[in-house]
Write an enzyme that holds these catalytic residues in place. Structure first.
Site, PDB file in Angstrom:
ATOM      1  N   SER A 124      38.093  35.609  32.369  1.00 39.13           N
ATOM      2  CA  SER A 124      37.700  37.023  33.494  1.00 39.13           C
ATOM      3  C   SER A 124      36.087  36.653  34.076  1.00 39.13           C
ATOM      4  CB  SER A 124      38.718  38.042  34.040  1.00 39.13           C
ATOM      5  OG  SER A 124      38.028  38.745  35.084  1.00 39.13           O
ATOM      6  N   TYR A 149      41.742  45.986  30.151  1.00 43.59           N
ATOM      7  CA  TYR A 149      42.311  44.366  30.147  1.00 43.59           C
ATOM      8  C   TYR A 149      40.530  43.197  29.944  1.00 43.59           C
ATOM      9  CZ  TYR A 149      42.828  40.112  33.536  1.00 43.59           C
ATOM     10  OH  TYR A 149      42.198  39.142  33.702  1.00 43.59           O
ATOM     11  N   LYS A 153      40.219  40.098  27.336  1.00 43.13           N
ATOM     12  CA  LYS A 153      39.370  38.733  27.723  1.00 43.13           C
ATOM     13  C   LYS A 153      38.442  38.549  26.982  1.00 43.13           C
ATOM     14  CE  LYS A 153      42.394  37.715  31.126  1.00 43.13           C
ATOM     15  NZ  LYS A 153      43.435  36.734  30.651  1.00 43.13           N
ATOM     16  N   ARG A 231      32.746  40.000  46.575  1.00 46.65           N
ATOM     17  CA  ARG A 231      33.463  39.019  45.385  1.00 46.65           C
ATOM     18  C   ARG A 231      33.663  37.562  46.100  1.00 46.65           C
ATOM     19  NH1 ARG A 231      32.723  43.245  44.476  1.00 46.65           N
ATOM     20  NH2 ARG A 231      34.313  44.635  42.598  1.00 46.65           N
TER      21      ARG A 231
HETATM   22  P1  NAD Z   1      50.417  36.712  37.124  1.00 44.98           P
HETATM   23  O1  NAD Z   1      50.790  38.114  36.379  1.00 44.98           O
HETATM   24  O2  NAD Z   1      51.153  35.491  38.345  1.00 44.98           O
HETATM   25  O3  NAD Z   1      50.708  35.094  35.721  1.00 44.98           O
HETATM   26  C1  NAD Z   1      50.584  35.632  33.791  1.00 44.98           C
HETATM   27  C2  NAD Z   1      52.267  34.717  34.171  1.00 44.98           C
HETATM   28  O4  NAD Z   1      52.262  35.424  32.803  1.00 44.98           O
HETATM   29  C3  NAD Z   1      53.317  35.765  34.395  1.00 44.98           C
HETATM   30  O5  NAD Z   1      54.723  34.760  34.920  1.00 44.98           O
HETATM   31  C4  NAD Z   1      53.564  36.682  33.668  1.00 44.98           C
HETATM   32  O6  NAD Z   1      55.467  36.365  33.491  1.00 44.98           O
HETATM   33  C5  NAD Z   1      53.445  35.771  32.369  1.00 44.98           C
HETATM   34  N1  NAD Z   1      53.570  37.379  31.161  1.00 44.98           N
HETATM   35  C6  NAD Z   1      53.163  37.722  30.653  1.00 44.98           C
HETATM   36  N2  NAD Z   1      53.376  38.301  29.269  1.00 44.98           N
HETATM   37  C7  NAD Z   1      54.048  37.430  28.858  1.00 44.98           C
HETATM   38  C8  NAD Z   1      54.161  37.112  27.453  1.00 44.98           C
HETATM   39  N3  NAD Z   1      54.305  38.427  27.004  1.00 44.98           N
HETATM   40  N4  NAD Z   1      55.293  35.846  27.126  1.00 44.98           N
HETATM   41  C9  NAD Z   1      55.642  35.030  28.295  1.00 44.98           C
HETATM   42  N5  NAD Z   1      55.324  34.984  29.380  1.00 44.98           N
HETATM   43  C10 NAD Z   1      54.402  36.369  29.356  1.00 44.98           C
HETATM   44  O7  NAD Z   1      48.349  36.545  37.249  1.00 44.98           O
HETATM   45  P2  NAD Z   1      47.769  34.995  37.573  1.00 44.98           P
HETATM   46  O8  NAD Z   1      47.040  35.798  38.020  1.00 44.98           O
HETATM   47  O9  NAD Z   1      48.796  33.921  37.744  1.00 44.98           O
HETATM   48  O10 NAD Z   1      46.991  35.349  36.010  1.00 44.98           O
HETATM   49  C11 NAD Z   1      47.070  34.157  35.142  1.00 44.98           C
HETATM   50  C12 NAD Z   1      46.082  34.845  33.938  1.00 44.98           C
HETATM   51  O11 NAD Z   1      44.622  34.607  34.318  1.00 44.98           O
HETATM   52  C13 NAD Z   1      45.935  35.894  33.350  1.00 44.98           C
HETATM   53  O12 NAD Z   1      45.736  35.210  32.241  1.00 44.98           O
HETATM   54  C14 NAD Z   1      44.924  37.206  33.803  1.00 44.98           C
HETATM   55  O13 NAD Z   1      44.650  38.040  33.505  1.00 44.98           O
HETATM   56  C15 NAD Z   1      44.079  35.630  34.260  1.00 44.98           C
HETATM   57  N6  NAD Z   1      43.166  36.151  35.558  1.00 44.98           N
HETATM   58  C16 NAD Z   1      43.522  36.687  36.255  1.00 44.98           C
HETATM   59  C17 NAD Z   1      42.790  36.376  37.899  1.00 44.98           C
HETATM   60  C18 NAD Z   1      43.422  37.138  38.939  1.00 44.98           C
HETATM   61  O14 NAD Z   1      42.437  37.242  39.666  1.00 44.98           O
HETATM   62  N7  NAD Z   1      44.677  36.690  38.959  1.00 44.98           N
HETATM   63  C19 NAD Z   1      41.077  36.760  37.833  1.00 44.98           C
HETATM   64  C20 NAD Z   1      40.814  36.011  36.384  1.00 44.98           C
HETATM   65  C21 NAD Z   1      41.684  36.069  34.821  1.00 44.98           C
HETATM   66  N1  UFG Z   2      39.373  46.117  47.729  1.00 45.53           N
HETATM   67  C1  UFG Z   2      39.710  47.416  48.957  1.00 45.53           C
HETATM   68  N2  UFG Z   2      40.545  47.899  49.240  1.00 45.53           N
HETATM   69  C2  UFG Z   2      41.693  47.293  48.448  1.00 45.53           C
HETATM   70  C3  UFG Z   2      41.880  46.121  47.018  1.00 45.53           C
HETATM   71  C4  UFG Z   2      40.336  46.152  46.691  1.00 45.53           C
HETATM   72  O1  UFG Z   2      38.588  47.851  49.988  1.00 45.53           O
HETATM   73  O2  UFG Z   2      42.865  47.507  48.609  1.00 45.53           O
HETATM   74  C5  UFG Z   2      37.985  45.440  47.520  1.00 45.53           C
HETATM   75  C6  UFG Z   2      37.327  46.228  46.690  1.00 45.53           C
HETATM   76  O3  UFG Z   2      36.761  47.337  45.855  1.00 45.53           O
HETATM   77  C7  UFG Z   2      36.308  44.624  45.569  1.00 45.53           C
HETATM   78  C8  UFG Z   2      37.408  44.125  46.921  1.00 45.53           C
HETATM   79  O4  UFG Z   2      38.165  43.849  47.375  1.00 45.53           O
HETATM   80  O5  UFG Z   2      34.777  45.023  46.735  1.00 45.53           O
HETATM   81  C9  UFG Z   2      38.160  43.040  45.377  1.00 45.53           C
HETATM   82  O6  UFG Z   2      38.393  43.247  44.940  1.00 45.53           O
HETATM   83  P1  UFG Z   2      39.570  43.077  44.042  1.00 45.53           P
HETATM   84  O7  UFG Z   2      40.737  43.887  43.439  1.00 45.53           O
HETATM   85  O8  UFG Z   2      41.258  42.387  44.804  1.00 45.53           O
HETATM   86  O9  UFG Z   2      39.337  41.888  42.751  1.00 45.53           O
HETATM   87  P2  UFG Z   2      38.056  42.569  42.037  1.00 45.53           P
HETATM   88  O10 UFG Z   2      36.713  41.849  42.017  1.00 45.53           O
HETATM   89  O11 UFG Z   2      38.519  44.239  41.764  1.00 45.53           O
HETATM   90  O12 UFG Z   2      39.131  42.115  40.485  1.00 45.53           O
HETATM   91  C10 UFG Z   2      39.709  40.824  40.913  1.00 45.53           C
HETATM   92  C11 UFG Z   2      40.921  41.172  39.429  1.00 45.53           C
HETATM   93  C12 UFG Z   2      40.345  41.124  37.766  1.00 45.53           C
HETATM   94  C13 UFG Z   2      39.296  40.217  38.015  1.00 45.53           C
HETATM   95  C14 UFG Z   2      38.341  40.639  38.387  1.00 45.53           C
HETATM   96  C15 UFG Z   2      37.241  39.541  38.292  1.00 45.53           C
HETATM   97  O13 UFG Z   2      41.537  42.650  39.758  1.00 45.53           O
HETATM   98  O14 UFG Z   2      41.119  40.767  36.737  1.00 45.53           O
HETATM   99  O15 UFG Z   2      39.016  40.018  40.034  1.00 45.53           O
HETATM  100  O16 UFG Z   2      37.607  38.045  38.288  1.00 45.53           O
HETATM  101  F1  UFG Z   2      38.426  40.513  36.579  1.00 45.53           F
END
Ligand code: NAD
Ligand code: UFG
Length: 337
Positions: A124, A149, A153, A231
């Site tokens: 991330s 979190y 990562k 973002r």
């Molecule tokens: P998500 O929660 O939709 O998917 C994660 C999946 O992992 C879920 O289906 C959950 O059931 C499964 N899981 C969690 N713990 C588990 C375990 N112990 N054993 C088996 N399965 C398990 O999340 P996502 O948004 O698809 O994210 C996927 C990956 O990408 C995550 O590692 C997340 O940290 C990373 N990531 C997500 C974002 C974002 O904004 N969505 C940004 C950066 C990185």
């Molecule tokens: N925001 C609002 N109101 C809300 C939610 C978010 O104003 O209700 C704003 C935040 O302040 C930020 C922007 O919208 O400026 C984006 O916020 P998000 O929470 O959607 O995303 P972040 O950039 O904070 O974080 C996300 C994921 C993290 C990841 C990161 C970088 O949640 O897990 O992107 O990949 F690490």
């Protein structure tokens, strides 16, 4: 190629499984369904005509996970499984370290034991912390993470880098995602947050659906175009395509490589809100409130390394991200069931 996809019924995982199948690969999913629903498999089958094999297994269960490795030989692993809520990780650090670190260690142990040499990991942009100025470049290394979190990562990146140093046949591609949003064009799969969403787009979607009254915009006094946070939003299908490219790269290279996956463009909260209003044809009420602790003003990628090493470029713009996200959330207001 047969690919083991942990977390493959989740948001990014399900879209990646679709792209893997489209590219002619076989995906085998392992997920404990903590944050996803079994019916995602029906949806994947509807989109692709293929029902991926599924193991309902917790990656913390070493013996259970070993059965998944005994069932088949895998050419590669894409590792999505983990918890991802920043605020919850601050309140429950042990739960996050246990799931995201111990679970990953189980997987890496078994990958070594069963000779799987290619691993793509979901990292991330959060690992840059607030130490650098956008655009974030891979060569900056790591910043100071601001929550457990993010630290999980960073630790996973370090662990895989050490493993690739020790085993010269190993390829670890560490993809640093920026902000994935949107959904598959079919409206069949998308993001289903648990409870009240923490992230911007799922929150806006619930306001647009009339499930929440208004969006709270966290601060309008940042040094940005309109004072709200900026973002790098990336369409989840683009992100999924990047994983297919990363696998191709892993087939032909060894060592650990950190690669940003973003568009290189930043949008403010209000710009996204207005793009979503256009997509759904409704006004989205909002209120400006205080900054959210831990947020930074501006975060966007330098995407040039992904282009150079993977030949990856994004296709979808913010309008399509909002249109596709709205299609999914309006057709599935209560998620995938
Ligand atoms: P998500 O929660 O939709 O998917 C994660 C999946 O992992 C879920 O289906 C959950 O059931 C499964 N899981 C969690 N713990 C588990 C375990 N112990 N054993 C088996 N399965 C398990 O999340 P996502 O948004 O698809 O994210 C996927 C990956 O990408 C995550 O590692 C997340 O940290 C990373 N990531 C997500 C974002 C974002 O904004 N969505 C940004 C950066 C990185
Ligand atoms: N925001 C609002 N109101 C809300 C939610 C978010 O104003 O209700 C704003 C935040 O302040 C930020 C922007 O919208 O400026 C984006 O916020 P998000 O929470 O959607 O995303 P972040 O950039 O904070 O974080 C996300 C994921 C993290 C990841 C990161 C970088 O949640 O897990 O992107 O990949 F690490």
């Amino acid at each position: 190629m047969r690919v083991l996809v942990t977390g493959g019924t989740g948001f990014i995982g399900s879209h990646t499984v679709v792209e893997l199948i489209n590219a002619g690969h076989e995906a085998v999913i392992v997920d404990n369904l903590y944050n996803s629903d079994i019916h995602v498999l029906d949806r994947i089958e509807k989109i692709t005509g293929v029902r991926p094999e599924f193991f309902e297994t917790d990656i913390l269960d070493f013996e259970g996970l070993e059965k998944v490795f005994q069932a088949h030989e895998y050419d590669a692993i894409i590792h999505f499984a983990g918890y991802k809520a920043v605020g919850e990780s601050v309140a429950k650090p042990l739960v996050y370290y246990e799931n995201n670190i111990s679970g990953s260690l189980n997987l890496y142990h078994l990958a070594a034991k069963y000779n799987v040499k290619r691993i793509v990991f979901s990292s991330s942009a959060t690992v840059y912390g607030d130490d650098f100025e956008a655009p974030f470049k891979e060569e900056y290394g790591y910043g100071t993470t601001t929550n457990p979190y993010g630290t999980t990562k960073l630790f996973n990146e370090r662990i895989l880098t050490d493993l690739a140093f020790a085993d010269k046949e190993l390829s670890a591609v560490l993809l640093r995602y920026f902000n994935p949003i949107g959904a598959h064009k079919s409206g069949l799969i998308g993001e289903v947050p648990n409870g009240i969403p923490n992230n911007l787009l799922p929150y806006i979607a619930k306001v647009a659906n009339g499930q929440l009254p208004y969006l709270s915009v966290f601060g309008d006094d940042y040094d940005t175009v309109d004072g709200t946070g900026v973002r790098d939003y990336i369409h989840v299908v683009d992100l999924a395509r990047a994983h297919v490219k990363a696998l191709d790269y892993a087939m032909n290279h060894t060592g650990a490589e950190v690669i940003n996956i973003g568009t290189g463009k930043g949008y403010s909260v209000l710009q996204v809100l207005h793009a979503y209003e256009k997509a759904c044809g409704k006004e989205i009420p909002y209120k400006i409130v205080a900054r959210r602790p831990g947020d930074i003003a501006t975060c966007y990628a330098d995407p040039s390394k992904a282009k150079k090493l993977l030949g990856f470029e994004t296709q979808y713009d913010i309008e399509e991200m909002c249109e596709d996200g709205y299609r999914f959330s309006s057709q599935n207001p209560d998620g995938i069931k």
